[in-house]
Design a protein around this motif. Structure first.
Motif, PDB file in Angstrom:
ATOM      1  N   UNK A  22      42.223  57.419  38.663  1.00 48.78           N
ATOM      2  CA  UNK A  22      43.461  57.930  39.247  1.00 48.78           C
ATOM      3  C   UNK A  22      43.193  58.524  40.627  1.00 48.78           C
ATOM      4  N   UNK A  23      42.081  59.256  40.761  1.00 47.13           N
ATOM      5  CA  UNK A  23      41.710  59.779  42.069  1.00 47.13           C
ATOM      6  C   UNK A  23      41.558  58.652  43.093  1.00 47.13           C
ATOM      7  N   UNK A  39      49.810  54.429  36.108  1.00 44.03           N
ATOM      8  CA  UNK A  39      48.632  55.083  35.513  1.00 44.03           C
ATOM      9  C   UNK A  39      48.917  56.502  35.050  1.00 44.03           C
ATOM     10  N   UNK A  40      49.833  57.205  35.709  1.00 36.38           N
ATOM     11  CA  UNK A  40      50.024  58.628  35.446  1.00 36.38           C
ATOM     12  C   UNK A  40      50.359  58.946  33.988  1.00 36.38           C
ATOM     13  N   UNK A  41      51.314  58.261  33.330  1.00 38.80           N
ATOM     14  CA  UNK A  41      51.621  58.652  31.940  1.00 38.80           C
ATOM     15  C   UNK A  41      50.406  58.613  31.019  1.00 38.80           C
ATOM     16  N   UNK A  42      49.589  57.568  31.139  1.00 34.58           N
ATOM     17  CA  UNK A  42      48.391  57.499  30.312  1.00 34.58           C
ATOM     18  C   UNK A  42      47.402  58.592  30.638  1.00 34.58           C
ATOM     19  N   UNK A  43      47.273  58.908  31.936  1.00 35.32           N
ATOM     20  CA  UNK A  43      46.364  59.972  32.346  1.00 35.32           C
ATOM     21  C   UNK A  43      46.829  61.318  31.802  1.00 35.32           C
ATOM     22  N   UNK A  44      48.135  61.543  31.790  1.00 37.69           N
ATOM     23  CA  UNK A  44      48.670  62.795  31.240  1.00 37.69           C
ATOM     24  C   UNK A  44      48.355  62.896  29.752  1.00 37.69           C
ATOM     25  N   UNK A  45      48.524  61.802  29.025  1.00 38.63           N
ATOM     26  CA  UNK A  45      48.189  61.814  27.601  1.00 38.63           C
ATOM     27  C   UNK A  45      46.712  62.143  27.393  1.00 38.63           C
ATOM     28  N   UNK A  60      49.186  71.791  29.831  1.00 40.35           N
ATOM     29  CA  UNK A  60      50.088  71.111  30.768  1.00 40.35           C
ATOM     30  C   UNK A  60      49.636  69.684  31.034  1.00 40.35           C
ATOM     31  N   UNK A  61      50.198  69.091  32.077  1.00 43.48           N
ATOM     32  CA  UNK A  61      49.900  67.702  32.429  1.00 43.48           C
ATOM     33  C   UNK A  61      48.769  67.596  33.442  1.00 43.48           C
ATOM     34  N   UNK A  62      48.040  68.696  33.641  1.00 41.67           N
ATOM     35  CA  UNK A  62      46.973  68.704  34.634  1.00 41.67           C
ATOM     36  C   UNK A  62      47.480  68.687  36.058  1.00 41.67           C
ATOM     37  N   UNK A  63      48.816  68.737  36.204  1.00 42.39           N
ATOM     38  CA  UNK A  63      49.495  68.579  37.495  1.00 42.39           C
ATOM     39  C   UNK A  63      49.220  67.200  38.096  1.00 42.39           C
ATOM     40  N   UNK A  64      49.044  66.213  37.233  1.00 38.55           N
ATOM     41  CA  UNK A  64      48.777  64.859  37.693  1.00 38.55           C
ATOM     42  C   UNK A  64      49.986  64.240  38.400  1.00 38.55           C
ATOM     43  N   UNK A  65      51.176  64.525  37.885  1.00 36.19           N
ATOM     44  CA  UNK A  65      52.369  63.944  38.497  1.00 36.19           C
ATOM     45  C   UNK A  65      52.512  64.464  39.927  1.00 36.19           C
ATOM     46  N   UNK A  66      52.308  65.767  40.110  1.00 35.38           N
ATOM     47  CA  UNK A  66      52.391  66.343  41.455  1.00 35.38           C
ATOM     48  C   UNK A  66      51.289  65.805  42.365  1.00 35.38           C
ATOM     49  N   UNK A  67      50.083  65.675  41.809  1.00 33.07           N
ATOM     50  CA  UNK A  67      48.948  65.222  42.618  1.00 33.07           C
ATOM     51  C   UNK A  67      49.169  63.830  43.183  1.00 33.07           C
ATOM     52  N   UNK A  68      49.993  63.044  42.510  1.00 35.91           N
ATOM     53  CA  UNK A  68      50.239  61.683  42.966  1.00 35.91           C
ATOM     54  C   UNK A  68      51.027  61.640  44.270  1.00 35.91           C
ATOM     55  N   UNK A  69      51.629  62.780  44.665  1.00 41.90           N
ATOM     56  CA  UNK A  69      52.441  62.786  45.884  1.00 41.90           C
ATOM     57  C   UNK A  69      52.096  63.929  46.827  1.00 41.90           C
ATOM     58  N   UNK A 161      59.149  64.370  31.266  1.00 40.60           N
ATOM     59  CA  UNK A 161      59.025  63.270  30.315  1.00 40.60           C
ATOM     60  C   UNK A 161      57.564  62.976  29.977  1.00 40.60           C
ATOM     61  N   UNK A 162      56.718  62.944  31.002  1.00 40.74           N
ATOM     62  CA  UNK A 162      55.301  62.642  30.759  1.00 40.74           C
ATOM     63  C   UNK A 162      54.665  63.678  29.834  1.00 40.74           C
TER      64      UNK A 162
END
Length: 401
Positions: A22-23, A39-45, A60-69, A161-162
């Motif tokens: 993801x990085x 990729x993000x939903x699977x990474x959050x899981x 939490x979701x690791x803040x992965x959704x935010x990190x994507x932007x 949702x994620x």
């Protein structure tokens, strides 16, 4: 928000290490947008499962959704709000405030000149985070030039949702961190609203849209507001009385932002900034704690493990935690790659329990540790140590074998 009824519940401050693939996608930027989104939903899981393995109860979701932007914890909001634009700095206009660590800079000019304060804790620098020696950005500033409006409804729905999908059926609580109104608006010049009061009221109402989306989904909302403490550094000419007057008005702004939302689902996070710098001029917690607890949140997450603030658990001997509220002190930190010993964590938690009560306590981290600790292995080890330390504390506090 669950209480620690028979053991000390554990949580953390926000961002966590991201999978290397993801990085790599994030480093590609917009050309990889479709692959990032896929990729993000699977990474959050995956990160939810990893946190649960480490013994984290409120995750939490690791803040992965935010990190994507976004490039840092605050920049994610740029795509979700309107009303500001970047304009060239006008040298004829005085700066609204000084920079990070302004008070410390007076005592440590060589350190600040060296650029070392921009680095992390000595470990890797993740893609998307600024690095020492990078070319300076053009001299621009963020200015409010139009009505402040929240337009990120689809984005926060993606966050929600994620996380809900990833936590479904698991014995955990989910939280989502969102930027505080001070961190969004206070540092930027207002050239649209008639005065600062109406400007910050608009900022608060804007962020309420994001906050409401989180609480409506049944999740815990963490309001990230380091400026509650770091404002002291931004105004080196202020006295403590000046800061307290400002924070009294800041509390009104924050409470306006969460007006009508369920306080039991809101956690307010404050710290002295994640920068690895001397911090010798941080405002003492004793000077602001009584104002902190007037924020209408159900829990207060406070940086408490680093060497400038670990002693401040005693502040709560004099400042009463309001009835029904929860204190979430950081018992592991981002300021060192050393993994805290579970016995030290247990000692810290029993100290806090002695002054606020075991049922009013959760174990947390000082800040988000994913981008500040040197390697992912250390992050997960710190979270496991926190869970082990919380178990030791619970055995003592509940007199279990």
């Amino acid at each position: 928000m669950r209480r620690s009824t028979d053991r000390i519940l554990t949580t953390h401050g926000g961002n966590l290490p991201r999978p290397e693939d993801l990085d790599a996608l994030i480093a590609e930027g917009e050309p990889a947008r479709a692959r990032i989104d896929a990729r993000v939903p699977g990474a959050v899981a995956e990160v939810v499962a990893r946190q649960q393995e480490c013994g984290v109860d409120i995750l939490n979701d690791g803040e992965y959704v935010k990190a994507a932007t976004a490039t840092n914890y605050a920049d994610y909001i740029d795509a979700r709000v309107t009303g500001w634009e970047r304009l060239p700095v006008d040298p004829a206009k005085p700066a609204k405030r000084d920079g990070v660590g302004a008070r410390d800079r007076r005592d440590f000019p060589g350190f600040y000149h060296s650029g070392l304060w921009l680095s992390g804790s000595g470990g890797r620098v993740r893609p998307g985070f600024s690095t020492p020696g990078a070319p300076p950005e053009p001299a621009t500033e963020r200015v409010c030039t139009g009505p402040v409006t929240y337009v990120g409804h689809a984005a926060i729905a993606g966050d929600v949702d994620a996380l809900k999908v990833a936590t479904a059926g698991k014995d955990v609580d989910g939280f989502i961190a969102a930027l505080g109104p001070l961190s969004l608006g206070a540092g930027h010049r207002n050239e649209y609203y008639p005065d600062e009061e109406s400007y910050m009221a608009a900022v608060a109402e804007c962020m309420r849209e994001e906050y409401k989306a989180v609480t409506d989904a049944g999740l815990v909302l963490q309001i990230d507001e380091p400026e509650f403490a770091t404002t002291w550094q931004f105004h080196p000419e202020w006295s403590v009385e000046d800061l307290r007057r400002y924070l009294a008005s800041a509390v009104e702004v924050i409470n306006h932002a969460i007006d009508g939302l369920p306080s039991e689902q809101i956690r307010f996070h404050m710290c002295w900034g994640s920068g690895h710098r001397p911090h010798t001029h941080d405002i003492p917690l004793k000077d602001i704690a009584d104002l902190l607890v007037t924020i209408n949140a159900g829990a207060y997450a406070v940086e408490a493990s680093n060497v400038r603030h670990a002693h401040e658990w005693r502040v709560w001997e004099d400042v009463k935690l309001p009835d029904g509220k929860i204190l979430v002190p950081g018992v592991v930190g981002h300021s060192t790659d050393l993994v805290e010993h579970p016995e030290l964590i247990a000692e810290r938690l029993t100290n806090f329990a002695s002054v606020v009560g075991r049922e009013n306590l959760q174990a947390g981290t000082d800040c988000g540790i994913g981008s500040r600790v040197g390697h992912p292995e250390i992050v997960w080890a710190k979270l496991r140590a926190m869970a082990d330390g919380a178990a030791l504390a619970a055995a003592r506090l509940w007199r279990r074998s």
